[in-house]
Design a protein around this motif. Structure first.
Motif, PDB file in Angstrom:
ATOM      1  N   ALA A  44     -15.545 -14.626  -6.788  1.00  0.00           N
ATOM      2  CA  ALA A  44     -14.936 -13.712  -5.738  1.00  0.00           C
ATOM      3  C   ALA A  44     -14.001 -12.879  -6.037  1.00  0.00           C
ATOM      4  O   ALA A  44     -12.709 -13.729  -6.061  1.00  0.00           O
ATOM      5  CB  ALA A  44     -14.955 -14.728  -4.347  1.00  0.00           C
ATOM      6  N   SER A  45     -14.350 -11.674  -6.481  1.00  0.00           N
ATOM      7  CA  SER A  45     -12.863 -10.706  -6.658  1.00  0.00           C
ATOM      8  C   SER A  45     -12.147 -10.698  -5.272  1.00  0.00           C
ATOM      9  O   SER A  45     -13.092 -10.373  -4.240  1.00  0.00           O
ATOM     10  CB  SER A  45     -13.766  -9.644  -7.166  1.00  0.00           C
ATOM     11  N   PRO A  46     -10.839 -10.362  -5.613  1.00  0.00           N
ATOM     12  CA  PRO A  46     -10.280  -9.960  -4.582  1.00  0.00           C
ATOM     13  C   PRO A  46     -10.899  -8.939  -3.548  1.00  0.00           C
ATOM     14  O   PRO A  46     -11.074  -7.912  -4.085  1.00  0.00           O
ATOM     15  CB  PRO A  46      -8.819  -9.731  -4.910  1.00  0.00           C
ATOM     16  N   ASP A  47     -11.109  -9.056  -2.400  1.00  0.00           N
ATOM     17  CA  ASP A  47     -11.624  -8.225  -1.454  1.00  0.00           C
ATOM     18  C   ASP A  47     -12.785  -7.371  -1.996  1.00  0.00           C
ATOM     19  O   ASP A  47     -13.249  -6.332  -1.657  1.00  0.00           O
ATOM     20  CB  ASP A  47     -10.473  -6.724  -1.350  1.00  0.00           C
ATOM     21  N   GLY A  48     -13.566  -8.348  -2.592  1.00  0.00           N
ATOM     22  CA  GLY A  48     -14.798  -7.977  -3.117  1.00  0.00           C
ATOM     23  C   GLY A  48     -16.237  -8.411  -2.534  1.00  0.00           C
ATOM     24  O   GLY A  48     -15.831  -8.763  -1.081  1.00  0.00           O
ATOM     25  N   SER A  49     -17.356  -8.270  -2.919  1.00  0.00           N
ATOM     26  CA  SER A  49     -18.515  -8.647  -2.283  1.00  0.00           C
ATOM     27  C   SER A  49     -18.823 -10.021  -1.920  1.00  0.00           C
ATOM     28  O   SER A  49     -19.401 -10.597  -1.084  1.00  0.00           O
ATOM     29  CB  SER A  49     -19.817  -7.871  -3.107  1.00  0.00           C
ATOM     30  N   THR A  50     -18.441 -10.744  -3.042  1.00  0.00           N
ATOM     31  CA  THR A  50     -18.685 -12.423  -2.848  1.00  0.00           C
ATOM     32  C   THR A  50     -18.032 -12.817  -1.895  1.00  0.00           C
ATOM     33  O   THR A  50     -18.561 -13.692  -1.248  1.00  0.00           O
ATOM     34  CB  THR A  50     -18.375 -13.083  -4.290  1.00  0.00           C
ATOM     35  N   ARG A  51     -16.705 -12.615  -1.666  1.00  0.00           N
ATOM     36  CA  ARG A  51     -16.124 -13.127  -0.449  1.00  0.00           C
ATOM     37  C   ARG A  51     -16.938 -12.658   0.866  1.00  0.00           C
ATOM     38  O   ARG A  51     -16.829 -13.778   1.724  1.00  0.00           O
ATOM     39  CB  ARG A  51     -14.677 -12.475  -0.464  1.00  0.00           C
ATOM     40  N   LYS A  52     -17.273 -11.754   1.007  1.00  0.00           N
ATOM     41  CA  LYS A  52     -18.035 -11.285   2.159  1.00  0.00           C
ATOM     42  C   LYS A  52     -19.242 -12.395   2.351  1.00  0.00           C
ATOM     43  O   LYS A  52     -19.618 -13.025   3.418  1.00  0.00           O
ATOM     44  CB  LYS A  52     -18.429  -9.922   2.277  1.00  0.00           C
ATOM     45  N   GLY A  53     -19.850 -12.694   1.387  1.00  0.00           N
ATOM     46  CA  GLY A  53     -21.035 -13.659   1.397  1.00  0.00           C
ATOM     47  C   GLY A  53     -20.513 -14.987   1.811  1.00  0.00           C
ATOM     48  O   GLY A  53     -21.155 -15.625   2.548  1.00  0.00           O
ATOM     49  N   LEU A  54     -19.525 -15.438   0.759  1.00  0.00           N
ATOM     50  CA  LEU A  54     -18.905 -16.823   1.189  1.00  0.00           C
ATOM     51  C   LEU A  54     -18.496 -16.842   2.526  1.00  0.00           C
ATOM     52  O   LEU A  54     -18.580 -18.041   3.288  1.00  0.00           O
ATOM     53  CB  LEU A  54     -17.930 -16.973   0.145  1.00  0.00           C
ATOM     54  N   ASP A  55     -17.855 -15.789   3.117  1.00  0.00           N
ATOM     55  CA  ASP A  55     -17.318 -16.025   4.621  1.00  0.00           C
ATOM     56  C   ASP A  55     -18.673 -16.344   5.387  1.00  0.00           C
ATOM     57  O   ASP A  55     -18.571 -17.142   6.334  1.00  0.00           O
ATOM     58  CB  ASP A  55     -16.898 -14.584   4.948  1.00  0.00           C
ATOM     59  N   VAL A  56     -19.973 -15.787   5.095  1.00  0.00           N
ATOM     60  CA  VAL A  56     -20.997 -16.189   6.135  1.00  0.00           C
ATOM     61  C   VAL A  56     -21.274 -17.699   5.735  1.00  0.00           C
ATOM     62  O   VAL A  56     -21.401 -18.374   6.595  1.00  0.00           O
ATOM     63  CB  VAL A  56     -22.380 -15.336   5.616  1.00  0.00           C
TER      64      VAL A  56
END
Ligand SMILES: NC(=O)C1=CN([C@@H]2O[C@H](COP(=O)(O)OP(=O)(O)OC[C@H]3O[C@@H](n4cnc5c(N)ncnc54)[C@H](OP(=O)(O)O)[C@@H]3O)[C@@H](O)[C@H]2O)C=CC1
Ligand SMILES: O=C(O)[C@@H]1CCC=N1
Length: 274
Positions: free
Chosen positions: A231-243
């Motif tokens: 999960a790069s900072p402010d990247g796309s993985t974080r958005k998915g992990l948030d789900v």
């Protein structure tokens, strides 16, 4: 001798009662790894199956001397039928290993008179030597535990576990591959939903899970740390992990999944008690 002046125990001759999906996976790897010689294995099943060359199969247990080890690999629901047919003939076998989900050692001891009884819980990747085998026995002496550990080590990670935790271990590791396979399919389907061709999504999902598992197994940090590295900072993985993390959605789903399997193992244990 093992240093304690006790004779070493070896497992050379094996009879296997039932040899379907799981028994077959174990047997293939034992033979491929050289742990068992095909000519030293007799399988008892209801109909001929495709087995490794040189393994004998029949509808009844062989005549002659008992083997070093008998493995029960039919379904838990077939325990009474198998005991009714074979318990007398198997009386006095030095060691009996059961892979029957749920079925406890004393339920086996009530039906079979063996020198020692060991419960084993393998999972499907044992067929390529990358499985898990959980073990428990109150009746095996240290020499037999060592011999069984050696035989099972050809199948993957071996863990001796507390009998009270056997249903949980079965749910996590025994059933676990099925949960992972569902995850792979779901990951691929999610890619298809984003417009990928199905065959390509299947290849990508499978390779992603394979590579990620190998990396996690080799890493010196836990999987959660690896997730944060993706999960790069402010990247796309974080958005998915948030789900996945929202309300602990994935944790809750897997808790319920493993709990349902563990509960069924406990039911099968109760059904086999007498
Ligand atoms: N599948 C898995 O991933 C795991 C399974 N297990 C355990 O392994 C055991 C087997 O499961 P699985 O391999 O999936 O099931 P399968 O149905 O694939 O295999 C069962 C085997 O038992 C044989 N069998 C049935 N009845 C008898 C009998 N009366 N006498 C002799 N053989 C008999 C069947 O014979 P036939 O070939 O003639 O039908 C078959 O070979 C179960 O106890 C399960 O709890 C444990 C961990 C994981
Ligand atoms: O589904 C089952 O009952 C067995 C136990 C673990 C995996 N398969």
């Amino acid at each position: 001798m093992d240093g304690y002046d006790r004779p070493e125990r070896t497992v050379t001759r094996v009879w296997m009662v039932g040899c379907g999906t799981m028994g077959g996976a174990m047997l293939r790897q034992w033979i491929a790894s050289g742990v068992l010689a095909p000519g030293n294995v007799d399988v008892v099943n209801r109909a001929d199956r495709l087995l490794p060359a040189g393994v004998r199969q029949a509808r009844d247990v062989p005549s002659g001397a008992l083997p070093d080890l008998v493995i029960l690999a039919m379904k838990p629901q077939q325990l009474d039928e198998v005991a009714g047919r074979f318990a007398e003939r198997l009386r006095g076998v030095p060691a009996l290993v059961s892979i029957l989900a749920g079925v406890e050692e004393h339920a086996l001891a009530a039906r079979f008179q063996a020198g020692a009884i060991v419960r084993a819980m393998p999972n499907l990747p044992v067929g390529i030597g990358k499985g898990v085998v959980a073990l428990d026995s109150s009746s095996a002496d240290p020499a037999l535990r060592k011999a069984i550990t050696t035989v099972m080590a050809a199948l993957g990670l071996v863990e001796w576990v507390d009998p009270a935790q056997f249903d949980a271990v079965t749910a996590l590791a025994g059933c676990g591959p099925a949960f992972l396979y569902r995850f792979i399919d779901a990951l691929a389907a999610a890619g298809v939903a984003q417009g990928l061709p199905e065959d390509q999504a299947n290849r990508l999902a499978l390779a992603t899970v394979e590579g990620s598992a190998l990396l996690a197994a080799a890493a010196d940090v836990p999987p959660g740390t690896l997730a944060d590295r993706v999960a790069s900072p402010d990247g796309s993985t974080r958005k998915g992990l948030d789900v996945l993390d929202q309300g602990q959605a994935l944790v809750a789903l897997l808790r319920a999944t493993v709990a349902a399997s563990a509960a069924r193992n406990a039911e099968m244990a109760a059904e086999a008690r007498r």
